[in-house]
Design a protein around this motif. Structure first.
Motif, PDB file in Angstrom:
ATOM      1  N   PHE A  70       0.838  -1.197   0.000  1.00  0.00           N
ATOM      2  CA  PHE A  70       0.000   0.000   0.000  1.00  0.00           C
ATOM      3  C   PHE A  70       0.876   1.252   0.000  1.00  0.00           C
ATOM      4  O   PHE A  70       0.548   2.263  -0.631  1.00  0.00           O
ATOM      5  N   ASP A  71       2.012   1.181   0.707  1.00  0.00           N
ATOM      6  CA  ASP A  71       2.910   2.335   0.760  1.00  0.00           C
ATOM      7  C   ASP A  71       3.455   2.686  -0.617  1.00  0.00           C
ATOM      8  O   ASP A  71       3.690   3.855  -0.923  1.00  0.00           O
ATOM      9  N   VAL A  72       3.689   1.681  -1.444  1.00  0.00           N
ATOM     10  CA  VAL A  72       4.185   1.938  -2.799  1.00  0.00           C
ATOM     11  C   VAL A  72       3.146   2.715  -3.600  1.00  0.00           C
ATOM     12  O   VAL A  72       3.467   3.655  -4.328  1.00  0.00           O
ATOM     13  N   ILE A  73       1.890   2.318  -3.451  1.00  0.00           N
ATOM     14  CA  ILE A  73       0.823   2.971  -4.203  1.00  0.00           C
ATOM     15  C   ILE A  73       0.630   4.418  -3.752  1.00  0.00           C
ATOM     16  O   ILE A  73       0.408   5.318  -4.558  1.00  0.00           O
ATOM     17  N   SER A  74       0.733   4.647  -2.449  1.00  0.00           N
ATOM     18  CA  SER A  74       0.410   5.973  -1.901  1.00  0.00           C
ATOM     19  C   SER A  74       1.584   6.939  -1.925  1.00  0.00           C
ATOM     20  O   SER A  74       1.396   8.131  -1.717  1.00  0.00           O
ATOM     21  N   SER A  75       2.807   6.457  -2.171  1.00  0.00           N
ATOM     22  CA  SER A  75       3.981   7.316  -2.221  1.00  0.00           C
ATOM     23  C   SER A  75       4.332   7.650  -3.670  1.00  0.00           C
ATOM     24  O   SER A  75       4.524   6.747  -4.486  1.00  0.00           O
ATOM     25  N   ASP A  76       4.419   8.928  -3.991  1.00  0.00           N
ATOM     26  CA  ASP A  76       4.710   9.340  -5.374  1.00  0.00           C
ATOM     27  C   ASP A  76       6.025   8.751  -5.860  1.00  0.00           C
ATOM     28  O   ASP A  76       6.107   8.232  -6.979  1.00  0.00           O
ATOM     29  N   GLU A  77       7.062   8.821  -5.027  1.00  0.00           N
ATOM     30  CA  GLU A  77       8.386   8.348  -5.448  1.00  0.00           C
ATOM     31  C   GLU A  77       8.394   6.828  -5.634  1.00  0.00           C
ATOM     32  O   GLU A  77       8.893   6.313  -6.636  1.00  0.00           O
ATOM     33  N   ARG A  78       7.832   6.103  -4.663  1.00  0.00           N
ATOM     34  CA  ARG A  78       7.824   4.640  -4.759  1.00  0.00           C
ATOM     35  C   ARG A  78       6.940   4.160  -5.900  1.00  0.00           C
ATOM     36  O   ARG A  78       7.256   3.173  -6.574  1.00  0.00           O
ATOM     37  N   ALA A 125       8.017   1.858  -9.074  1.00  0.00           N
ATOM     38  CA  ALA A 125       7.294   0.644  -9.452  1.00  0.00           C
ATOM     39  C   ALA A 125       6.866   0.695 -10.915  1.00  0.00           C
ATOM     40  O   ALA A 125       6.976  -0.303 -11.640  1.00  0.00           O
ATOM     41  N   ILE A 126       6.405   1.859 -11.358  1.00  0.00           N
ATOM     42  CA  ILE A 126       6.008   2.030 -12.762  1.00  0.00           C
ATOM     43  C   ILE A 126       7.203   1.804 -13.683  1.00  0.00           C
ATOM     44  O   ILE A 126       7.094   1.121 -14.713  1.00  0.00           O
ATOM     45  N   ASN A 127       8.354   2.347 -13.297  1.00  0.00           N
ATOM     46  CA  ASN A 127       9.566   2.150 -14.096  1.00  0.00           C
ATOM     47  C   ASN A 127       9.943   0.670 -14.181  1.00  0.00           C
ATOM     48  O   ASN A 127      10.381   0.190 -15.229  1.00  0.00           O
ATOM     49  N   THR A 128       9.756  -0.048 -13.064  1.00  0.00           N
ATOM     50  CA  THR A 128      10.059  -1.484 -13.050  1.00  0.00           C
ATOM     51  C   THR A 128       9.136  -2.239 -14.010  1.00  0.00           C
ATOM     52  O   THR A 128       9.587  -3.073 -14.802  1.00  0.00           O
ATOM     53  N   PHE A 129       7.832  -1.949 -13.930  1.00  0.00           N
ATOM     54  CA  PHE A 129       6.885  -2.575 -14.852  1.00  0.00           C
ATOM     55  C   PHE A 129       7.284  -2.307 -16.308  1.00  0.00           C
ATOM     56  O   PHE A 129       7.318  -3.227 -17.136  1.00  0.00           O
ATOM     57  N   ASN A 130       7.587  -1.053 -16.600  1.00  0.00           N
ATOM     58  CA  ASN A 130       7.910  -0.684 -17.983  1.00  0.00           C
ATOM     59  C   ASN A 130       9.170  -1.380 -18.478  1.00  0.00           C
ATOM     60  O   ASN A 130       9.231  -1.836 -19.628  1.00  0.00           O
ATOM     61  N   VAL A 144      -6.733   8.256  -8.145  1.00  0.00           N
ATOM     62  CA  VAL A 144      -6.668   6.859  -7.718  1.00  0.00           C
ATOM     63  C   VAL A 144      -6.250   6.743  -6.247  1.00  0.00           C
ATOM     64  O   VAL A 144      -6.879   6.019  -5.469  1.00  0.00           O
ATOM     65  N   VAL A 145      -5.194   7.454  -5.860  1.00  0.00           N
ATOM     66  CA  VAL A 145      -4.695   7.347  -4.483  1.00  0.00           C
ATOM     67  C   VAL A 145      -5.747   7.816  -3.491  1.00  0.00           C
ATOM     68  O   VAL A 145      -5.991   7.164  -2.476  1.00  0.00           O
ATOM     69  N   ARG A 146      -6.403   8.923  -3.800  1.00  0.00           N
ATOM     70  CA  ARG A 146      -7.437   9.438  -2.893  1.00  0.00           C
ATOM     71  C   ARG A 146      -8.614   8.456  -2.819  1.00  0.00           C
ATOM     72  O   ARG A 146      -9.211   8.268  -1.755  1.00  0.00           O
TER      73      ARG A 146
END
Length: 289
Positions: A111-119, A123-128, A284-286
């Protein structure tokens, strides 16, 4: 509505629930379905499509591996089953993907990954990067930790049915939003959204398409009942809100037949199609907080 345009979708998230992977009578994995799922995903990859798989099933695999008679009720034991089952489930996926000359990678999201802009950006970079390398990312969320307390078994939680992330529905939509997917396919134990619970009401009718998720649609989900899966139809509609507001279409289809993925990608009118409907005020986060 003609669904021929679904053939042109290039970036796809497929979510499969436990009920579609596990033999109900024994609790053991259905290897026939697993093998067919992997084969279809690899065929989509051969059509130059990017695919991310969001998979349940780790707890069920752990229950079998530990020789338990039934799915545990306590959170700690479910976490233990998930910890054992996650590794074993990924080993099975890796072996199956290798048989079709493909590579799979496990991605764990807290959940912290989703709610943190940097994390979230990391994660998006990893997926890509994984998708550019031709790898199929597998997000298998049966862990414990809405706020990352699960350590090795970190994931957005389906262990506690009271939280908003039920049966990986919402998680798959979040992933679709993160990677800007064109299409989200939910394989589940019901073949679409109905006007009422079809288990209890024989007059319930399948709704083939939803173009706007209004209060009427939301109320249908609230009355769905637990037989729709761990999270119920409510979480599937919540997933649709996230997906459609992130410029992604979403289809709910039965996971009883893996060929339903092929049918969706061929533009056949099965299940319920939620068409993208961008709300510029949607965050999404909100939404998930």
């Amino acid at each position: 509505m003609d669904r021929e345009y679904l053939k042109d979708k290039k970036k796809i998230v497929i979510k499969i629930g436990s009920s579609s992977l596990i033999h109900e009578e024994t609790g053991g994995l259905d290897y026939t379905k697993l093998e067919k799922l992997v084969r279809i995903i690899c065929d989509l990859r051969n059509q130059d499509k990017d695919v991310v798989l969001v998979s349940s099933g780790a707890i069920g695999v752990g229950v079998q591996a530990l020789g338990l008679a039934r799915r545990p009720k306590t959170t700690s034991l479910r976490q233990a089953c998930a910890a054992v089952g996650q590794g074993q489930l990924m080993m099975i996926y890796q072996k199956l993907f290798q048989e079709y000359h493909s590579t799979a990678a496990q991605v764990l999201l807290t959940f912290d990954v989703i709610s943190s802009d940097e994390r979230r950006k990391n994660a998006i970079n990893t997926f890509n990067e994984l998708l550019q390398l031709g790898v199929v990312p597998i997000v298998n969320d049966d862990g414990l930790a809405r706020h990352g307390h699960g350590r090795h078994t970190v994931a957005i939680d389906e262990l506690d049915d009271s939280v908003a992330f039920g049966d990986n529905d919402t998680l798959s939509a979040i992933v679709a939003s993160m990677i800007h997917a064109d299409l989200l396919i939910l394989l589940t134990d019901i073949d679409g959204l109905y006007t009422d619970d079809p288990h209890n009401n024989p007059d319930a009718k399948l709704i083939p398409e939803v173009h706007c998720i209004d209060d009427h649609i939301m109320d249908m989900g609230k009355g769905a009942g637990s037989k729709y899966g761990t999270g119920g139809m409510t979480t599937k509609i919540a997933a649709a809100r996230i997906a459609t507001n992130s410029n992604s279409d979403m289809v709910i289809v039965s996971g009883a037949d893996m060929d339903n993925i092929v049918k969706v990608m061929n533009g056949e009118s099965i299940g319920t199609l939620f068409t993208e409907y961008k709300d510029h005020d949607f965050d999404v986060v909100r939404f998930i907080l």
